[in-house]
Design a protein around this motif. Structure first.
Motif, PDB file in Angstrom:
ATOM      1  N   LEU A  69       0.830  -1.205   0.000  1.00  0.00           N
ATOM      2  CA  LEU A  69       0.000   0.000   0.000  1.00  0.00           C
ATOM      3  C   LEU A  69       0.867   1.258   0.000  1.00  0.00           C
ATOM      4  O   LEU A  69       0.581   2.233  -0.700  1.00  0.00           O
ATOM      5  CB  LEU A  69      -0.924  -0.020   1.223  1.00  0.00           C
ATOM      6  CG  LEU A  69      -1.722   1.250   1.534  1.00  0.00           C
ATOM      7  CD1 LEU A  69      -2.689   1.566   0.407  1.00  0.00           C
ATOM      8  CD2 LEU A  69      -2.486   1.094   2.841  1.00  0.00           C
ATOM      9  N   PRO A  73       1.077   2.054  -4.104  1.00  0.00           N
ATOM     10  CA  PRO A  73      -0.351   2.145  -3.778  1.00  0.00           C
ATOM     11  C   PRO A  73      -1.273   1.827  -4.953  1.00  0.00           C
ATOM     12  O   PRO A  73      -2.336   1.237  -4.751  1.00  0.00           O
ATOM     13  CB  PRO A  73      -0.527   3.592  -3.306  1.00  0.00           C
ATOM     14  CG  PRO A  73       0.687   4.325  -3.737  1.00  0.00           C
ATOM     15  CD  PRO A  73       1.784   3.324  -3.848  1.00  0.00           C
ATOM     16  N   LEU A  74      -0.865   2.195  -6.161  1.00  0.00           N
ATOM     17  CA  LEU A  74      -1.749   1.931  -7.297  1.00  0.00           C
ATOM     18  C   LEU A  74      -1.911   0.427  -7.494  1.00  0.00           C
ATOM     19  O   LEU A  74      -3.003  -0.055  -7.822  1.00  0.00           O
ATOM     20  CB  LEU A  74      -1.182   2.591  -8.568  1.00  0.00           C
ATOM     21  CG  LEU A  74      -2.043   2.409  -9.822  1.00  0.00           C
ATOM     22  CD1 LEU A  74      -3.443   2.960  -9.613  1.00  0.00           C
ATOM     23  CD2 LEU A  74      -1.389   3.072 -11.024  1.00  0.00           C
ATOM     24  N   PHE A  76      -1.817  -1.794  -5.102  1.00  0.00           N
ATOM     25  CA  PHE A  76      -2.735  -2.213  -4.036  1.00  0.00           C
ATOM     26  C   PHE A  76      -4.176  -1.914  -4.443  1.00  0.00           C
ATOM     27  O   PHE A  76      -5.061  -2.756  -4.287  1.00  0.00           O
ATOM     28  CB  PHE A  76      -2.364  -1.465  -2.751  1.00  0.00           C
ATOM     29  CG  PHE A  76      -3.108  -1.908  -1.515  1.00  0.00           C
ATOM     30  CD1 PHE A  76      -2.610  -2.935  -0.721  1.00  0.00           C
ATOM     31  CD2 PHE A  76      -4.288  -1.279  -1.129  1.00  0.00           C
ATOM     32  CE1 PHE A  76      -3.278  -3.331   0.424  1.00  0.00           C
ATOM     33  CE2 PHE A  76      -4.957  -1.677   0.014  1.00  0.00           C
ATOM     34  CZ  PHE A  76      -4.453  -2.701   0.798  1.00  0.00           C
ATOM     35  N   ALA A  77      -4.392  -0.710  -5.009  1.00  0.00           N
ATOM     36  CA  ALA A  77      -5.753  -0.282  -5.346  1.00  0.00           C
ATOM     37  C   ALA A  77      -6.338  -1.060  -6.518  1.00  0.00           C
ATOM     38  O   ALA A  77      -7.553  -1.081  -6.709  1.00  0.00           O
ATOM     39  CB  ALA A  77      -5.779   1.217  -5.641  1.00  0.00           C
ATOM     40  N   ARG A 145      -6.852   3.739 -13.871  1.00  0.00           N
ATOM     41  CA  ARG A 145      -6.282   3.441 -12.558  1.00  0.00           C
ATOM     42  C   ARG A 145      -7.179   2.495 -11.757  1.00  0.00           C
ATOM     43  O   ARG A 145      -7.057   2.415 -10.545  1.00  0.00           O
ATOM     44  CB  ARG A 145      -6.067   4.744 -11.785  1.00  0.00           C
ATOM     45  CG  ARG A 145      -5.066   5.683 -12.465  1.00  0.00           C
ATOM     46  CD  ARG A 145      -4.930   6.998 -11.729  1.00  0.00           C
ATOM     47  NE  ARG A 145      -4.228   6.866 -10.451  1.00  0.00           N
ATOM     48  CZ  ARG A 145      -2.909   6.907 -10.329  1.00  0.00           C
ATOM     49  NH1 ARG A 145      -2.140   7.054 -11.380  1.00  0.00           N
ATOM     50  NH2 ARG A 145      -2.348   6.799  -9.151  1.00  0.00           N
ATOM     51  N   SER A 293       4.608   5.117  -5.060  1.00  0.00           N
ATOM     52  CA  SER A 293       4.128   6.322  -4.391  1.00  0.00           C
ATOM     53  C   SER A 293       5.178   7.417  -4.551  1.00  0.00           C
ATOM     54  O   SER A 293       6.252   7.186  -5.105  1.00  0.00           O
ATOM     55  CB  SER A 293       3.867   6.028  -2.911  1.00  0.00           C
ATOM     56  OG  SER A 293       5.019   5.499  -2.307  1.00  0.00           O
TER      57      SER A 293
ATOM     58  N   SER B  83     -10.939   1.386  -2.806  1.00  0.00           N
ATOM     59  CA  SER B  83      -9.719   1.481  -3.610  1.00  0.00           C
ATOM     60  C   SER B  83      -9.495   2.894  -4.144  1.00  0.00           C
ATOM     61  O   SER B  83      -8.358   3.321  -4.322  1.00  0.00           O
ATOM     62  CB  SER B  83      -9.760   0.473  -4.752  1.00  0.00           C
ATOM     63  OG  SER B  83     -10.651   0.882  -5.754  1.00  0.00           O
ATOM     64  N   ASP B  87      -6.164   5.028  -3.647  1.00  0.00           N
ATOM     65  CA  ASP B  87      -5.400   5.634  -4.728  1.00  0.00           C
ATOM     66  C   ASP B  87      -5.170   7.126  -4.460  1.00  0.00           C
ATOM     67  O   ASP B  87      -4.085   7.648  -4.704  1.00  0.00           O
ATOM     68  CB  ASP B  87      -6.154   5.436  -6.057  1.00  0.00           C
ATOM     69  CG  ASP B  87      -5.328   5.892  -7.251  1.00  0.00           C
ATOM     70  OD1 ASP B  87      -4.083   5.804  -7.177  1.00  0.00           O
ATOM     71  OD2 ASP B  87      -5.918   6.339  -8.247  1.00  0.00           O
ATOM     72  N   ALA B  90      -3.075   7.381  -0.519  1.00  0.00           N
ATOM     73  CA  ALA B  90      -2.003   6.494  -0.047  1.00  0.00           C
ATOM     74  C   ALA B  90      -0.669   7.214   0.151  1.00  0.00           C
ATOM     75  O   ALA B  90       0.068   6.911   1.085  1.00  0.00           O
ATOM     76  CB  ALA B  90      -1.822   5.329  -1.015  1.00  0.00           C
ATOM     77  N   ASN B  91      -0.364   8.190  -0.726  1.00  0.00           N
ATOM     78  CA  ASN B  91       0.916   8.886  -0.582  1.00  0.00           C
ATOM     79  C   ASN B  91       1.064   9.536   0.781  1.00  0.00           C
ATOM     80  O   ASN B  91       2.175   9.727   1.266  1.00  0.00           O
ATOM     81  CB  ASN B  91       1.038   9.972  -1.658  1.00  0.00           C
ATOM     82  CG  ASN B  91       1.515   9.397  -2.975  1.00  0.00           C
ATOM     83  OD1 ASN B  91       2.411   8.566  -2.984  1.00  0.00           O
ATOM     84  ND2 ASN B  91       0.897   9.810  -4.060  1.00  0.00           N
TER      85      ASN B  91
END
Lengths: 334, 466
Positions: A69, A73-74, A76-77, A145, A293, B83, B87, B90-91
């Motif tokens: 994550l 993160p992408l 994970f998503a 995405r 990230s 999700s 997206d 998350a950063n």
């Protein structure tokens, strides 16, 4: 200039996932084998061999998930929605299995029920993890995405097959752990179980090695194009040697070597999958770099991770050291 | 009927976290209590600390085990059902969650094994260290998870690039404006919750003349802590309210049931909120008290919900009623604690059967207050996941159908309805068994190469059929 942290995070995440697979792998495997034991005292010994450490092992699942994550993160998503139901099933199975550790010892009349929860939970969680792996290798439908497939894309032959294969894989790790931690009849039993699981695992490794290049042209090119084939040919050769060594170690009644050999087999499979998919993290759509990230995010967590991970490994090693040696209670087994 | 994936995902989130939050609410306080008892035992060597600690450690093991398995479910919810939130955010927030795992979960999990099973395998100081580390781990866990939640409530230290949040200043992100208030308010709430359970269990044992010394010590310790913490919590809650007024005025308006801006503002004691008509029905108000409580002045202004467009208002009823439940419980707690202190000063605490009975009934009050507080703050944040910036409707996973989520929600409901009542029944069984007998039956000196035949509690049940 900003330092590219993606390779470092890739290594860290790979190590975390591998650590999880080996360590929770053996205690899930012990749970699977548990259901095949008929004797109550042997079951108690078996469960006690993992009771003090399973919680720490399972924590690596959380770290693996949160590491993915944070660093990618992408990925994970997109990945987690694609395996909505395998994740759901895995989590619920882990719930049953986890509470069984506490509940089994506290309730004599319902002991059979919690025995079933422990074994069934371990089995289902393992299967679900195998399905996630298979779905991952199979690749995802992606739109921009987002995951664009349905929540049932995982219902197909390859993920189901990897799900079954992982049961034998974790069974092998669990049986080798029991060889290490038990004595007498229970140990002999574990040795036979390890032999059966080893054969099944080798069949599975061979099957995946043939299936994936046939299914994905990218994977076939990765392995069989020149000069890759020259560099990569040691991977199957080393795997075969380890498999032979594992068989011999079991036959010669070694205690520690089978466990190490099983870990080595997992490592080779892990490397094989990594070679097939590199540098994809959302197979066949996004690379590690495309899903990463922000550099600031990766750096912020990296500072703490590089400091904390050695400390974690140290006190994890300490807790294993405290519970070293054979599990007592095997005496009651005879 | 059309199944809405967003509504069902919200219900699923609420269901899994509402059950989960009950466990930290108990184990965070209990871990600290056990660490204190182990410390006292290490220093004095008195058996009473050993007995009380052993008794609560067994209960802790069950609740912590349930906390771990229900907690592992939580981070995956971000991916499975939210999700787009993941997206977008998350950063900024994922390292906070990862730090919770790195710092807290590993610490707890590794040292828990030694705390539960290692009594005879490690020296006493190492056993105390394990207890301390577990307690410290639970507090670190609260720190990071509340930092994450606080950022969602009062975001800071970020910039928005392509519709996604990116970090600018990490200390501003971790220590976002509502974080210090939320952290101290929550941890204090968890300590109070545990102390009421300890006091209630002590009272239960005492009324049955079981383990009398141990029970009295539990009540004395719990009461001593509560006399400080309950008034402190009221002060912290007040400060938290002032913070909410400044940073989340729409939430405050919902809590107060205030649709129209007022200066000076009355305090609405009760009423039936009607969101469509934007009015309180049958409101009972006390003039100027709202201004006094919420702005600490006679004529401070409280903004009403009508200042926001209808699609930026939280629903009023849940925060309005939940807040009143929470505050009502705080008042009841204060009365109990003051009464208990009064009885103790008069030397009549042990004879006041009615008070001991009251303590038993009060044991679960903290849990109700924690849930009420959580509903207040989380529903009050709606319709946003990141307050004022990211809508809940834009956070949900796009690939999910209503049927998917309905099915998973049904699974979570079924499993939790098996697991939690069973766990509670087991803990009740451990309480009924009481401290003394189990500790005496357990041979304290026997050392084995591996560990006891059963993880703990071996003597307190019948031997297994060999």
């Amino acid at each position: 200039m900003v330092l590219d942290l993606v390779p470092l995070w890739t290594i860290l995440l790979a190590l975390a996932v591998f650590y999880y697979v080996v360590f929770d792998g053996f205690d899930l495997g012990v749970g699977i084998l548990y259901g095949l034991l008929r004797d109550d005292a042997a079951r108690t010994t078996t469960m006690n061999s993992v009771a003090p450490v399973w919680d720490g092992n399972e924590t690596w699942l959380v770290f693996g998930g949160l590491g993915l994550l944070t660093a990618f993160p992408l990925a994970f998503a997109i990945i987690i929605p694609a395996v909505y139901f395998p994740i759901l099933i895995m989590l619920l199975a882990l719930v049953f299995r986890g509470v069984a550790f506490e509940f089994r010892f506290k309730h004599m009349t319902l002991r059979r029920l919690w025995d079933g929860a422990f074994c069934g939970g371990s089995l289902v969680a393992t299967f679900a993890q195998g399905v996630v792996l298979g779905t991952f290798i199979q690749g995802f439908k992606v739109d921009g995405r987002h995951f664009a497939g349905s929540s049932f894309d995982w219902v197909s032959p390859f993920p189901i097959a990897t799900g079954v294969a992982l049961m034998f894989g974790y069974g092998l790790l669990g049986a080798c752990w029991l060889i290490l931690k038990t004595e007498g009849e229970l140990q002999d039993w574990a040795r036979r179980a390890a032999g059966i699981c080893l054969v099944a695992v080798l069949v599975a490794i061979a099957a995946v090695s043939i299936w994936t290049p046939l299914a994905r042209v990218e994977i076939a090119q990765r392995w069989f194009s020149w000069p890759n084939i020259a560099f990569l040919s040691p991977v199957p050769i080393v795997t075969a040697l380890i498999a032979f060594g594992e068989w011999e170690a079991l036959r010669r009644r070694h205690e520690l070597t089978p466990f190490l050999g099983a870990i080595a087999l997992f490592l080779m499979s892990f490397i094989g999958i990594a070679i097939s998919l590199w540098p994809m993290i959302v197979p066949y759509h996004y690379t590690l770099w495309q899903t990463a990230s922000s550099p600031s995010t990766q750096a912020f967590l990296l500072i703490g991770t590089l400091f904390l991970l050695p400390v974690i490994l140290m006190y994890t090693a300490w807790s294993y050291w405290v519970f070293r040696g054979k599990v007592s209670g095997a005496a009651g087994y005879h | 009927m059309i199944l809405d994936p967003m509504l069902l995902s919200r219900l699923q989130w609420a269901w899994v976290i509402a059950w989960h939050i009950l466990l930290p609410a108990f184990t965070i306080g209990l871990a600290s209590y056990i660490a204190v008892l182990e410390g006292l035992y290490l220093v004095t060597g008195w058996d009473i600390w050993f007995r009380i600690s052993g008794f609560w450690t067994r209960i802790f093991a069950v609740s912590f085990g349930m906390g771990v398995v229900s907690g592992i479910i939580m981070p995956f919810q971000f991916g499975t059902n939210w999700s787009r939130f993941t997206d977008a955010t998350a950063n900024v927030i994922s390292p906070l969650l990862a730090y919770e795992g790195l710092m807290a979960f590993f610490l707890e999990a590794s040292f828990l094994g030694v705390l539960l099973f290692g009594r005879r395998l490690v020296p006493p100081w190492a056993h105390f260290l394990a207890a301390f580390m577990v307690a410290f781990g639970t507090l670190l866990s609260s720190f990071w998870i509340l930092a994450t939640n606080s950022w969602m409530q009062t975001p800071a230290g970020y910039k928005v690039v392509d519709g996604r949040f990116e970090p600018v200043d990490w200390s501003a992100i971790v220590f976002s404006p509502s974080f210090p208030y939320r952290f101290f308010h929550n941890v204090t709430a968890f300590y109070i919750t545990t102390a009421f359970v300890v006091m209630g269990v002590g009272a239960w044992l005492l009324r049955r003349e079981r383990a009398v010394d141990d029970a009295r010590m539990m009540i004395r310790m719990a009461l001593g802590l509560l006399v400080i913490l309950v008034p402190l919590q009221m002060f912290l809650g007040d400060q938290h309210g002032l913070n909410t007024r400044e940073y989340q005025p729409a939430k405050l308006a919902a809590i107060e049931g205030r649709y129209d801006t007022a200066q000076p503002a009355p305090l609405t004691l009760f009423g039936i909120p009607d969101d469509t008509a934007a009015t309180m029905r049958g409101a009972i108000e006390i003039p100027r008290l709202g201004s006094l409580v919420l702005t600490h002045s006679w004529s401070g202004a409280i903004r009403g919900l009508k200042e926001w467009p209808a699609d930026e208002r939280p629903p009023v009823a849940p925060p309005f009623f939940a807040f009143r439940v929470m505050v009502g419980i705080a008042v009841i707690m204060l009365i109990i604690v003051v009464t208990g202190q009064f009885l103790q000063l008069r030397g009549r605490l042990w004879d006041a059967t009615w008070f001991l009975r009251l303590c038993e009934f009060a044991a679960p009050l903290g849990f109700v207050a924690v849930l009420a507080g959580w509903i207040t703050t989380e529903v009050g944040r709606q319709p946003w996941t990141v307050y004022g910036l990211l809508r809940t409707a834009d956070s949900v996973t796009p690939s999910l159908t209503g049927g998917n989520v309905a099915f998973s929600l049904a699974c979570y409901v079924a499993v939790y309805l098996i697991m939690f009542p069973t766990g509670i029944a087991f803990m009740a069984g451990l309480v009924r068994r009481g401290p003394r007998q189990a500790e005496l039956e357990e041979p304290p000196t026997e050392i084995e190469s591996g560990r006891p035949h059963q993880p703990f509690d071996s003597a307190a049940r019948a031997a297994p059929p060999l």
